[in-house]
Scaffold this motif. Structure first.
Motif, PDB file in Angstrom:
ATOM      1  N   ARG A 149     -30.175 -22.748  -9.789  1.00 36.60           N
ATOM      2  CA  ARG A 149     -30.548 -22.401  -8.417  1.00 36.60           C
ATOM      3  C   ARG A 149     -31.106 -23.630  -7.714  1.00 36.60           C
ATOM      4  O   ARG A 149     -31.534 -24.585  -8.335  1.00 36.60           O
ATOM      5  CB  ARG A 149     -31.678 -21.361  -8.455  1.00 36.60           C
ATOM      6  CG  ARG A 149     -31.284 -19.979  -8.868  1.00 36.60           C
ATOM      7  CD  ARG A 149     -32.545 -19.088  -8.835  1.00 36.60           C
ATOM      8  NE  ARG A 149     -32.261 -17.769  -9.349  1.00 36.60           N
ATOM      9  CZ  ARG A 149     -31.660 -16.830  -8.657  1.00 36.60           C
ATOM     10  NH1 ARG A 149     -31.281 -17.088  -7.418  1.00 36.60           N
ATOM     11  NH2 ARG A 149     -31.422 -15.637  -9.168  1.00 36.60           N
ATOM     12  N   GLU A 154     -32.008 -18.568   1.608  1.00 37.04           N
ATOM     13  CA  GLU A 154     -30.810 -17.911   1.079  1.00 37.04           C
ATOM     14  C   GLU A 154     -29.578 -18.076   1.970  1.00 37.04           C
ATOM     15  O   GLU A 154     -28.445 -18.001   1.502  1.00 37.04           O
ATOM     16  CB  GLU A 154     -31.101 -16.424   0.863  1.00 37.04           C
ATOM     17  CG  GLU A 154     -31.868 -16.162  -0.423  1.00 37.04           C
ATOM     18  CD  GLU A 154     -31.633 -14.762  -0.948  1.00 37.04           C
ATOM     19  OE1 GLU A 154     -32.068 -14.479  -2.079  1.00 37.04           O
ATOM     20  OE2 GLU A 154     -30.996 -13.950  -0.247  1.00 37.04           O
ATOM     21  N   ASP A 155     -29.798 -18.333   3.287  1.00 34.64           N
ATOM     22  CA  ASP A 155     -28.617 -18.419   4.165  1.00 34.64           C
ATOM     23  C   ASP A 155     -27.906 -19.780   4.032  1.00 34.64           C
ATOM     24  O   ASP A 155     -26.885 -20.019   4.669  1.00 34.64           O
ATOM     25  CB  ASP A 155     -29.009 -18.186   5.629  1.00 34.64           C
ATOM     26  CG  ASP A 155     -29.921 -19.298   6.148  1.00 34.64           C
ATOM     27  OD1 ASP A 155     -30.161 -19.344   7.372  1.00 34.64           O
ATOM     28  OD2 ASP A 155     -30.390 -20.127   5.328  1.00 34.64           O
ATOM     29  N   VAL A 158     -23.806 -19.239  -0.236  1.00 35.41           N
ATOM     30  CA  VAL A 158     -23.206 -17.895  -0.153  1.00 35.41           C
ATOM     31  C   VAL A 158     -23.459 -17.073  -1.405  1.00 35.41           C
ATOM     32  O   VAL A 158     -23.537 -15.854  -1.367  1.00 35.41           O
ATOM     33  CB  VAL A 158     -21.680 -17.967   0.093  1.00 35.41           C
ATOM     34  CG1 VAL A 158     -21.376 -18.289   1.542  1.00 35.41           C
ATOM     35  CG2 VAL A 158     -20.997 -18.939  -0.823  1.00 35.41           C
ATOM     36  N   SER A 159     -23.592 -17.771  -2.564  1.00 31.26           N
ATOM     37  CA  SER A 159     -23.799 -17.002  -3.799  1.00 31.26           C
ATOM     38  C   SER A 159     -24.299 -17.929  -4.894  1.00 31.26           C
ATOM     39  O   SER A 159     -24.038 -19.135  -4.870  1.00 31.26           O
ATOM     40  CB  SER A 159     -22.471 -16.362  -4.235  1.00 31.26           C
ATOM     41  OG  SER A 159     -22.685 -15.502  -5.341  1.00 31.26           O
ATOM     42  N   TYR A 160     -25.028 -17.339  -5.854  1.00 29.80           N
ATOM     43  CA  TYR A 160     -25.486 -18.071  -7.038  1.00 29.80           C
ATOM     44  C   TYR A 160     -24.825 -17.436  -8.252  1.00 29.80           C
ATOM     45  O   TYR A 160     -24.967 -16.223  -8.485  1.00 29.80           O
ATOM     46  CB  TYR A 160     -27.007 -18.013  -7.184  1.00 29.80           C
ATOM     47  CG  TYR A 160     -27.490 -18.402  -8.573  1.00 29.80           C
ATOM     48  CD1 TYR A 160     -28.178 -17.507  -9.380  1.00 29.80           C
ATOM     49  CD2 TYR A 160     -27.209 -19.668  -9.100  1.00 29.80           C
ATOM     50  CE1 TYR A 160     -28.591 -17.858 -10.660  1.00 29.80           C
ATOM     51  CE2 TYR A 160     -27.612 -20.035 -10.375  1.00 29.80           C
ATOM     52  CZ  TYR A 160     -28.307 -19.124 -11.152  1.00 29.80           C
ATOM     53  OH  TYR A 160     -28.710 -19.472 -12.420  1.00 29.80           O
ATOM     54  N   GLU A 318     -16.749 -10.040   1.068  1.00 29.57           N
ATOM     55  CA  GLU A 318     -18.132  -9.871   0.644  1.00 29.57           C
ATOM     56  C   GLU A 318     -18.307 -10.355  -0.794  1.00 29.57           C
ATOM     57  O   GLU A 318     -17.446 -10.051  -1.654  1.00 29.57           O
ATOM     58  CB  GLU A 318     -18.493  -8.363   0.694  1.00 29.57           C
ATOM     59  CG  GLU A 318     -19.037  -7.881   2.045  1.00 29.57           C
ATOM     60  CD  GLU A 318     -20.312  -8.601   2.476  1.00 29.57           C
ATOM     61  OE1 GLU A 318     -20.249  -9.302   3.509  1.00 29.57           O
ATOM     62  OE2 GLU A 318     -21.320  -8.518   1.765  1.00 29.57           O
ATOM     63  N   LYS A 321     -25.013 -11.969  -3.785  1.00 27.13           N
ATOM     64  CA  LYS A 321     -25.837 -13.175  -3.595  1.00 27.13           C
ATOM     65  C   LYS A 321     -26.102 -13.832  -4.959  1.00 27.13           C
ATOM     66  O   LYS A 321     -26.314 -15.017  -5.058  1.00 27.13           O
ATOM     67  CB  LYS A 321     -27.168 -12.791  -2.943  1.00 27.13           C
ATOM     68  CG  LYS A 321     -27.841 -13.966  -2.226  1.00 27.13           C
ATOM     69  CD  LYS A 321     -27.039 -14.425  -1.011  1.00 27.13           C
ATOM     70  CE  LYS A 321     -27.597 -15.695  -0.390  1.00 27.13           C
ATOM     71  NZ  LYS A 321     -26.727 -16.259   0.653  1.00 27.13           N
ATOM     72  N   TRP A 322     -26.053 -12.986  -6.017  1.00 30.09           N
ATOM     73  CA  TRP A 322     -26.277 -13.518  -7.366  1.00 30.09           C
ATOM     74  C   TRP A 322     -25.345 -12.793  -8.322  1.00 30.09           C
ATOM     75  O   TRP A 322     -25.276 -11.577  -8.326  1.00 30.09           O
ATOM     76  CB  TRP A 322     -27.729 -13.333  -7.804  1.00 30.09           C
ATOM     77  CG  TRP A 322     -28.002 -13.803  -9.228  1.00 30.09           C
ATOM     78  CD1 TRP A 322     -27.240 -14.656  -9.972  1.00 30.09           C
ATOM     79  CD2 TRP A 322     -29.116 -13.441 -10.051  1.00 30.09           C
ATOM     80  NE1 TRP A 322     -27.801 -14.862 -11.212  1.00 30.09           N
ATOM     81  CE2 TRP A 322     -28.957 -14.133 -11.283  1.00 30.09           C
ATOM     82  CE3 TRP A 322     -30.221 -12.627  -9.866  1.00 30.09           C
ATOM     83  CZ2 TRP A 322     -29.886 -14.004 -12.326  1.00 30.09           C
ATOM     84  CZ3 TRP A 322     -31.144 -12.507 -10.905  1.00 30.09           C
ATOM     85  CH2 TRP A 322     -30.966 -13.198 -12.116  1.00 30.09           C
TER      86      TRP A 322
END
Ligand code: GZL
Length: 344
Positions: A149, A154-155, A158-160, A318, A321-322
């Motif tokens: 990370r 967060e913005d 897009v994803s972790y 879509e 986020k994780w």
């Protein structure tokens, strides 16, 4: 003679019939029950066009700013990223930062300049990313955090895609409790200072460790075998037989420490119990040799999930986020049986 003439005609007609019978029809009638090229799948240029405006793997261009080559885990992670790109036909632009944040930042800027579709990055440390991530955002290029990370809003990504390092630390603490039911004094080899796995494995371990186990020292071995050996040598020089166990944030540092313990004249896995993380092949061999007591899995084979995420992101779908990796814990009792099945 008449008979011979008739015979000749019969022979000629039979030969003609035979010749016609052998010639494969130019194209079997559509009603034949044997598929012909005309009946099979349409040739590539007539394949169903990709969904309107959607990219496919073959037209996806990805930049991956790898952090280094510091461990068996990282080697396996790099192999997964590169091999999966080849398998899918993704255009991969890959860089190795040799564990230096400034090199990762340079690589991200280069990917932005090249106009890649998406950037994957395993941040070597948690902090110092907002400026370059903003540059990617302004260029309309999405960032996917892979493996580690970053400490950013967060913005900005897009994803972790990666492990729950705090949970790995908790698991290690539980395993240490089982190895030292009557308590003891332990030392800790911490991963790269400031990295998410080091920070989280440090805190997770302390959440579950029993109060009768005292951590008498904790130093960074930077996730490498060489540094792990060097720091364990210093621990042994300072504390000697007082040490009852070691907690290593990764297997490479544990394997270095095993060498140091043996050179000091003690038995790793017996005189000094060892709990480690990653579950690389070297750790399985050490468990088979009775030198390591447990390894908590941390999965580096993230290539397939990464490209699946990247394509979805580029196509505006879509994504979570994780995306946590599924992981286990491994012990000496079945290490010999499991080792041949390990991919890293
Ligand atoms: C964890 C990864 C860590 C490994 C180490 O996801 O970032 O970095 O545990 C590697 O082996 O060096």
């Amino acid at each position: 003679m008449k008979v011979s003439k008739v015979l000749l005609v019969v022979v000629i007609l039979a030969t003609l019939a035979a010749l016609v019978g052998c010639a494969a029809p130019a194209a079997a009638p559509a009603t034949s029950n044997q598929a012909t090229t005309s009946d099979q799948a349409a040739p590539a240029d007539q394949a169903a066009p990709a969904e309107q405006g959607k990219k496919t793997y073959k037209d996806l261009v990805v930049g991956y700013a790898q952090l280094g080559a510091e461990s068996e885990w990282r080697t396996a992670n790099t192999a997964s990223i590169k091999e999966t790109a080849d398998e899918l036909g993704v255009t991969l632009k890959f860089s190795d930062a040799q564990q230096k944040q400034e090199n990762q930042i340079k690589a991200i800027r280069s990917f932005i300049a090249q106009g890649v579709d998406v950037i994957g990055v395993p941040p070597v440390v948690e902090t110092g990313w907002e400026t370059v991530f903003k540059e990617a955002q302004d260029a309309g290029i999405p960032i996917i955090l892979v493996d580690r990370r970053a400490d950013v809003p967060e913005d900005m990504y897009v994803s972790y895609l990666g492990s729950d390092f705090v949970e790995e630390g908790r698991k290690a603490g539980n395993e240490m409790n089982k190895l030292l039911p009557d308590g003891g004094k332990i030392v800790e080899l911490v991963g790269t200072v400031g990295s998410a796995p080091a920070n989280d494995r440090f805190s997770g371990f302390r959440e579950t460790l029993n109060p009768n186990i005292e951590i008498i020292d904790s130093q960074s071995g930077d996730f490498t075998r060489a540094k792990g050996k060097e720091v364990m040598e210093a621990f042994l020089k300072k504390y000697g037989n007082e040490i009852t166990a070691l907690y290593a944030h990764n297997d490479d540092m544990a394997l270095g420490a095993i060498q140091a313990i043996e050179e000091y004249g003690l038995k790793p896995g017996e005189d000094i119990k060892i709990v480690s993380i990653d579950a690389v092949r070297g750790a399985f061999q050490a468990m088979i040799d009775g030198k390591l007591n447990v390894t908590v899995e941390c999965n580096p084979l993230l290539g397939p999930q990464f490209y699946d995420l990247a394509l979805k992101v580029v196509n505006g779908e879509e994504v979570p986020k994780w995306l946590p990796s599924a992981e286990s814990v491994y012990y000496p009792d079945n290490a010999a049986e499991v080792l041949p099945t390990r991919q890293y």
